[in-house]
Design a protein around this motif. Structure first.
Motif, short mmCIF file in Angstrom:
data_model
loop_
_atom_site.label_atom_id
_atom_site.label_comp_id
_atom_site.label_asym_id
_atom_site.label_seq_id
_atom_site.Cartn_x
_atom_site.Cartn_y
_atom_site.Cartn_z
N GLY A 253 0.82 -1.20 0.00
CA GLY A 253 0.00 0.00 0.00
C GLY A 253 0.86 1.25 0.00
O GLY A 253 0.59 2.21 -0.73
N ILE A 254 1.92 1.23 0.81
CA ILE A 254 2.75 2.43 0.92
C ILE A 254 3.60 2.61 -0.35
O ILE A 254 3.80 3.72 -0.82
CB ILE A 254 3.60 2.36 2.20
N PHE A 255 4.04 1.51 -0.91
CA PHE A 255 4.73 1.59 -2.21
C PHE A 255 3.80 2.21 -3.25
O PHE A 255 4.24 2.96 -4.13
CB PHE A 255 5.16 0.20 -2.69
N ALA A 256 2.51 1.86 -3.16
CA ALA A 256 1.56 2.43 -4.12
C ALA A 256 1.51 3.96 -3.97
O ALA A 256 1.50 4.69 -4.96
CB ALA A 256 0.17 1.83 -3.92
N ALA A 257 1.51 4.42 -2.70
CA ALA A 257 1.53 5.87 -2.48
C ALA A 257 2.83 6.46 -3.04
O ALA A 257 2.82 7.52 -3.68
CB ALA A 257 1.40 6.17 -0.99
N GLY A 258 3.94 5.76 -2.85
CA GLY A 258 5.21 6.21 -3.41
C GLY A 258 5.16 6.30 -4.92
O GLY A 258 5.70 7.23 -5.52
N PHE A 259 4.47 5.33 -5.52
CA PHE A 259 4.31 5.34 -6.99
C PHE A 259 3.56 6.59 -7.43
O PHE A 259 3.94 7.25 -8.40
CB PHE A 259 3.58 4.07 -7.41
N VAL A 260 2.50 6.91 -6.71
CA VAL A 260 1.71 8.10 -7.06
C VAL A 260 2.62 9.34 -7.05
O VAL A 260 2.62 10.12 -8.00
CB VAL A 260 0.54 8.28 -6.08
N PHE A 261 3.44 9.47 -6.00
CA PHE A 261 4.25 10.69 -5.91
C PHE A 261 5.41 10.69 -6.90
O PHE A 261 5.79 11.73 -7.41
CB PHE A 261 4.72 10.91 -4.47
N ASN A 262 5.96 9.50 -7.16
CA ASN A 262 6.98 9.44 -8.20
C ASN A 262 6.40 9.85 -9.55
O ASN A 262 7.05 10.55 -10.34
CB ASN A 262 7.55 8.03 -8.29
N SER A 263 5.18 9.41 -9.83
CA SER A 263 4.56 9.76 -11.11
C SER A 263 4.30 11.26 -11.17
O SER A 263 4.55 11.90 -12.21
CB SER A 263 3.23 9.01 -11.30
N LEU A 264 3.78 11.82 -10.07
CA LEU A 264 3.53 13.26 -10.06
C LEU A 264 4.84 14.02 -10.25
O LEU A 264 4.89 15.02 -10.97
CB LEU A 264 2.86 13.67 -8.74
N TYR A 265 5.88 13.52 -9.59
CA TYR A 265 7.19 14.17 -9.74
C TYR A 265 7.61 14.18 -11.21
O TYR A 265 8.04 15.21 -11.73
CB TYR A 265 8.23 13.43 -8.89
N LEU A 266 7.47 13.02 -11.86
CA LEU A 266 7.90 12.94 -13.25
C LEU A 266 7.09 13.86 -14.14
O LEU A 266 7.63 14.52 -15.04
CB LEU A 266 7.80 11.49 -13.75
N LEU A 267 5.78 13.93 -13.87
CA LEU A 267 4.93 14.80 -14.68
C LEU A 267 5.35 16.26 -14.50
O LEU A 267 5.54 16.99 -15.48
CB LEU A 267 3.47 14.64 -14.25
N ARG A 268 5.47 16.65 -13.24
CA ARG A 268 5.85 18.04 -12.96
C ARG A 268 7.21 18.35 -13.58
O ARG A 268 7.43 19.40 -14.18
CB ARG A 268 5.87 18.23 -11.44
N ASP A 269 8.13 17.40 -13.40
CA ASP A 269 9.48 17.62 -13.90
C ASP A 269 9.49 17.75 -15.42
O ASP A 269 10.20 18.59 -15.98
CB ASP A 269 10.37 16.45 -13.46
N THR A 270 8.66 16.93 -16.07
CA THR A 270 8.57 17.02 -17.53
C THR A 270 8.08 18.39 -17.95
O THR A 270 8.62 19.01 -18.88
CB THR A 270 7.63 15.92 -18.06
N GLY A 271 7.06 18.87 -17.23
CA GLY A 271 6.54 20.20 -17.53
C GLY A 271 7.61 21.27 -17.35
O GLY A 271 7.81 22.12 -18.22
N GLU A 272 8.32 21.20 -16.23
CA GLU A 272 9.34 22.21 -15.96
C GLU A 272 10.46 22.17 -17.00
O GLU A 272 10.95 23.21 -17.44
CB GLU A 272 9.93 21.99 -14.55
N LEU A 273 10.85 20.93 -17.34
CA LEU A 273 11.91 20.78 -18.35
C LEU A 273 11.50 21.43 -19.65
O LEU A 273 12.29 22.14 -20.29
CB LEU A 273 12.15 19.29 -18.61
N ALA A 274 10.25 21.19 -20.03
CA ALA A 274 9.78 21.73 -21.31
C ALA A 274 9.79 23.25 -21.27
O ALA A 274 10.22 23.91 -22.23
CB ALA A 274 8.38 21.21 -21.61
N VAL A 275 9.36 23.82 -20.14
CA VAL A 275 9.34 25.28 -20.03
C VAL A 275 10.77 25.82 -20.10
O VAL A 275 11.05 26.79 -20.81
CB VAL A 275 8.67 25.71 -18.71
N ALA A 276 11.68 25.15 -19.37
CA ALA A 276 13.06 25.62 -19.36
C ALA A 276 13.67 25.56 -20.76
O ALA A 276 14.37 26.47 -21.19
CB ALA A 276 13.88 24.78 -18.39
N ARG A 277 13.36 24.47 -21.47
CA ARG A 277 13.91 24.32 -22.82
C ARG A 277 13.37 25.40 -23.74
O ARG A 277 14.12 26.03 -24.51
CB ARG A 277 13.54 22.93 -23.35
#
Ligand code: HEM
Lengths: 398, 542
Positions: free
Chosen positions: A157-181
């Motif tokens: 269950g806790i790994f699942a929560a970790g998965f959610v936050f890792n995914s959110l991190y990747l999404l946010r990071d992708t957005g930021e990367l695109a803006v920076a580029r």
């Protein structure tokens, strides 16, 4: 009440009651998140919505716990004996831990919506494995087993929560990367490129991970445009929809094919497969929409790491307890049975994540991807070991 | 390649990736040591992806991943890399524990969390209080007071010009030490597993109720798997007899979990090599330990007694150990080479086959409420010793079928001049006997692993400085408490606030102080997460 009545009650408490409470709480919290960038009265409405979300979430957790108790009473044993019960408990622990962590420890209640949405998805997926309450095979029924299974399920269950936050991190990071580029591209074309590049470094101090900026450098320029809104739109646009949809669909397929394999008919299997995949795609699209409203990447990364580290300790202890149980029940502590192999594989995968976070050049996105893959490994081995390969560990009443 | 390659973290990560990949193969492809029959049918192409793919899998050793040379090589590489990585880390850690001192600073750093307040206490008193507070919470402290010391006491450059302060650090050696302990526990586990393989013993033997049991000697086991260093002299020589085997099920077909067993209990009499016999019980989750040997129940079955008479001569009289077969039946065989020609019986036993309209109906239920023995008789050459066959299988290639019969307990039938009797029914239990001297060492290794893992993930390195200054001509002392964490910044933020509150309680704030005593939450200087950004592998400056 008779066992049958108890069983009926436990089913109703599970679905629709808990499921709809989780979903309602998730959407109220997500709505509250949308108001954080709005005007004052809107933000106040958001704070009120958060209170409603809190009540709904607590009520949902309450009915979920009630479900577990009633089901336990109906069958006179702990509800940890088959796929449905294990998945249900996984959802409960994930929601409970994620909720307490966000609400009390990290004090970031605005992220509860994602925790509850993830919990609702796991809860719904458990319905695909539903089985009626029943007794447990005596060979399975020992204190060691209870200890071992509850730890591993809680860790899942806790790994699942970790998965959610890792995914959110990747999404946010992708957005930021695109803006920076995008900004870099603009700067290259402009005549004040060199000077602005200096600004970029300064801005980096307040940004997230890595050497790039997320700051709204030109927000002070008074040209009558809403730069905040433009920035948010740019962040969202940075995450490509087709790639997100296809990636989520394919990634989910790595696990959900098991339902095609295990279903009674091909049509039923394909329906389940498509349902799971499309629900995951929908969840990914919802998450994408919220990308501009998420906290900085460093925060998301930190939350994912703490969550996974906690679950990793539980997984380690739980696996050791499993070996002790096997030694007692079967006279061998480890036999590379599919479930044991799966537990080991998951452990190695998450150890890989922890190492990656400490490795130059891999941490950040690389580590988060390993974390996401580790969860695919976790769910994949869990389903494969139960549905595809039947070993010593197979549950009663699958 | 080489040492430098081995020491790199990326290498460890890659090796872990390969380990995961091989484990993934072992999850998906059946493993010969576990399920030899499945592997056989994969090889024959009866199951799985077909014979051609199986040949390739065989060639790369995918049917026995953990026994393959590639896995051994990987294990070796992992441990080499681990060793290469650990040696410098241990050295550095010892140096750290012995010599590390928190550095003295001149001002608040760019990414530090900081809070300040005013007090009437003299700077020296504030510093003493801070040292007491931090020392009480087991921080490693360093007091720096250039005026009191007056001389170049500190070798570190520029320290003399730094203002008076208390510098402290914590979590330095517990985090890294935990990580080292965690990784070192792998050596304990590996040694326990390797030596365990050599010293272990495992054997299986079936015993029928109220029949002669067996003694713990090398020859009495049906299957015998000793480690290379386990010799016959290591057997303890006790005897085991099975007095009774109890088993029960949920018999109500409508009850939840119908047909599942609820009881497995063997009552046994053990006679130690040099001692009095005693009675004990073996249950599903409760093995029996005799002279360091663990006895488990492994499987069970029915043991019908079958007598075979040819021309007035008893050629066979024994208790069969029939094993569970598909469809709820139990399969066994009678081999009577004493007759001429040999008599062979294929035996199927059905525990619950009540009489129906057209003869017995096979229900598939495992309880013996209506036992039925079905035999098929063969004559000819049993080829005992010539072909591989198990106790419960009959090789019919050299035999001719002579018809069959049904028997209830107590029945006697004659098939083509051969008299077959079924006088009684008992049960048998398959026991597994094992000796694993490595278990305590595995427990030690696991305990070290967990004991190291928790501080490795939970301890966090952080530094704090307390600077109290009273500008000339002023009544009040200005106290600044600042610092940063190299991991878990959010946790540090809390701790920092707590330290400030506690320090204020110790030295007191003047009543007219402008800071609201209830609002002493530390102001964070910068995004605390930024401190964590590149901390994980950063070497702490000394
Ligand atoms: C191949 C040999 C290995 C090497 C060279 C190695 C190296 C390291 C290093 C240098 C760290 C410290 C990271 C830091 O400073 O935070 C670390 C941490 C860790 N390692 Fe390993 N390791 C190896 C194998 C393993 C294995 C097989 C596991 C378990 C599956 C494992 C689990 C961990 C864990 C859980 C941590 C803690 C991560 C953290 O501190 O955040 N390691 N390892």
């Amino acid at each position: 009440m008779t066992p049958t009545e108890l069983a009926d009650l436990s089913r109703v408490l599970y679905s629709p009651v808990t499921l709809s409470l989780y979903l309602a709480a998730a959407f109220v919290y997500l709505y509250a998140l949308t108001t954080t960038v709005g005007r004052r009265e809107e933000r106040e409405r958001g704070m009120r919505a958060r209170k409603v979300g809190l009540v709904l979430a607590v009520a949902g957790i309450g009915t979920h716990i009630a479900h577990e108790i009633v089901r336990g009473l109906a069958q006179e044993r702990l509800p940890l004996g088959n796929m449905f019960e294990v998945t249900s408990l996984m959802a409960l622990v994930g929601v409970l831990t994620g909720f307490i962590y966000m609400q009390v420890i990290r004090k970031r209640p605005e992220l509860n919506g994602f925790v509850l949405l993830g919990g609702a998805l796991v809860l719904a997926s458990a319905l695909l494995m539903y089985s009626e309450p029943g007794p447990l095979m005596p060979i399975l029924d020992t204190w060691w087993r209870t200890f071992h299974v509850s730890l591993l399920v809680a860790a899942m269950g806790i790994f699942a929560a970790g998965f959610v936050f890792n995914s959110l991190y990747l999404l946010r990071d992708t957005g930021e990367l695109a803006v920076a580029r995008e900004r870099e591209r603009q700067l290259e074309g402009s005549t004040v490129g060199a000077a602005s590049a200096g600004d970029l470094d300064v801005a980096d101090e307040t940004s997230g991970i890595g050497g790039r900026t997320i700051d709204r450098l030109d927000a002070t320029v008074d040209d009558g445009r809403d730069h905040d809104a433009e920035y948010r739109a740019a962040l969202r646009a940075g995450v490509s929809v087709p790639r997100l949809v296809i990636g989520t669909f394919l990634g989910t397929s790595l696990v959900s094919w098991v339902f095609v394999y295990s279903a009674a008919t091909l049509a039923e299997g394909l329906t389940r497969f498509l349902t799971i995949n499309l629900v995951m795609v929908a969840a990914a699209l919802i998450a994408r929409w919220f990308v501009p409203l998420l906290p900085p990447t460093a925060t998301l990364d930190g939350i994912a790491h703490r969550t996974i580290a906690f679950a990793f300790v539980m997984w380690t202890v739980g696996t050791i307890a499993g070996a002790m149980w096997a030694e007692q029940s079967w006279g061998r502590f480890w036999g590379w049975d599919p479930k044991e192999t799966g537990a080991f594989l998951t452990w190695v995968a998450y150890a890989g994540y922890l190492h990656a976070r400490a490795t130059k050049g891999v941490k950040g996105r690389g580590a988060a991807w390993i974390g996401v893959w580790s969860f695919v490994v976790l769910m994949g081995t869990y389903l494969i070991a139960n549905y595809v390969i039947v070993g010593l560990h197979s549950y009663a009443g699958l | 390649m080489g040492w430098r390659w081995l020491v790199r973290m990326r290498t460890a990560l890659m090796l872990l990736g390969v380990l995961a990949l091989m484990t993934a193969v072992a999850t998906v492809v059946p493993q010969e040591p576990n399920v030899p029959t499945t592997v056989r049918s994969w090889r024959l192409g009866e199951e799985g992806p077909g014979a051609t793919v199986s040949a390739v899998l065989d060639w790369v050793g995918a049917f026995d991943v953990y026994g393959s040379p590639a896995f051994l090589a990987l294990l070796l590489a992992l441990f080499l890399s681990l060793t290469a990585c650990l040696i410098p880390r241990i050295r550095a850690w010892i140096r750290l524990v012995r010599r590390s001192k928190p550095p003295v600073v001149k001002t608040v750093g760019g990414s530090d969390i900081t809070a300040s307040f005013q007090t009437d206490a003299a700077p020296a008193d504030v510093h003493a209080a801070a040292a007491k507070l931090l020392g009480g919470r087991v921080w490693r402290i360093r007091r720096h007071d250039p005026e009191a010391e007056g001389g170049p006491l500190d070798a570190s450059s520029g320290a003399r010009s730094a203002p008076s302060q208390v510098a402290a650090e914590k979590g330095l050696w517990s985090r890294e030490g935990g990580s080292l302990l965690f990784h070192l526990s792998f050596y304990v586990l590996l040694a326990a597993i390797v030596f365990g393989q050599l010293l272990t013993f495992e054997g299986q033997r079936g015993v029928v109720e109220r029949d002669r049991g067996f003694a713990d000697t090398a020859i009495s086991y049906w299957n015998y798997q000793p480690g290379r260093w386990f010799s016959e002299a290591d057997h303890a020589g006790w005897r085991l007899e099975l007095d009774e085997f109890e088993i029960d099920w949920i018999r109500d077909p409508l009850a939840p979990g119908a047909g599942q067993p609820t009881t497995f209990r063997s009552t046994v009499t053990i006679t130690p090599a040099d001692g009095e016999p005693f009675q004990d019980v073996v249950e599903g989750n409760q093995p029996l330990t005799v002279d360091g040997f663990k006895i488990h129940q492994l499987d069970w079955g029915y043991a019908p007694r079958v007598e075979v008479e040819v021309d007035g001569q008893m050629v066979y009289d024994d208790l069969l150990t029939a094993v569970a077969a598909d469809g709820g039946g139990f399969r066994s065989a009678v081999k009577a080479p004493a007759a001429d020609p040999d008599v062979g019986l294929e035996v199927f036993f059905y525990p619950f086959a009540p009489d129906g309209d057209g003869g017995p109906s096979l229900t598939g239920a495992p309880w013996d409420e209506a036992p039925l023995l079905v035999v098929r008789q063969w004559r000819g050459d049993l080829q005992l010793g010539a072909t591989q066959q198990t106790v419960n299988e009959l090789d019919t290639s050299g035999l001719e079928s002579e018809g069959g019969a049904f028997l209830r307990p107590g029945d006697e039938v004659v098939v083509e001049g051969v008299t077959i009797r079924f006088p009684e029914l008992r049960r048998w239990v398959g026991f597994q006997v094992s000796s694993r001297p490595q278990i305590p060492w595995l427990l030690v290794g696991s305990a070290l692993l967990v004991a190291g893992l928790i501080p490795a993930l939970y301890a966090y390195r952080r530094r704090v400085w307390v600077m109290a200054v009273r500008p000339p001509g002023q009544q009040r002392t200005l106290v600044t408490v600042f610092g940063r964490a190299f991991q878990r910044p959010e946790k540090f933020e809390e701790e920092h606030g707590d330290l400030v509150t506690e320090l204020i309680r110790m030295v007191g704030v003047p009543p007219d102080d402008t800071t609201d005593p209830d609002d002493r939450a530390p102001r964070s200087g910068a995004d605390p997460a930024a401190a964590a950004r590149d901390s994980a592998t950063e070497v702490m400056p000394r």
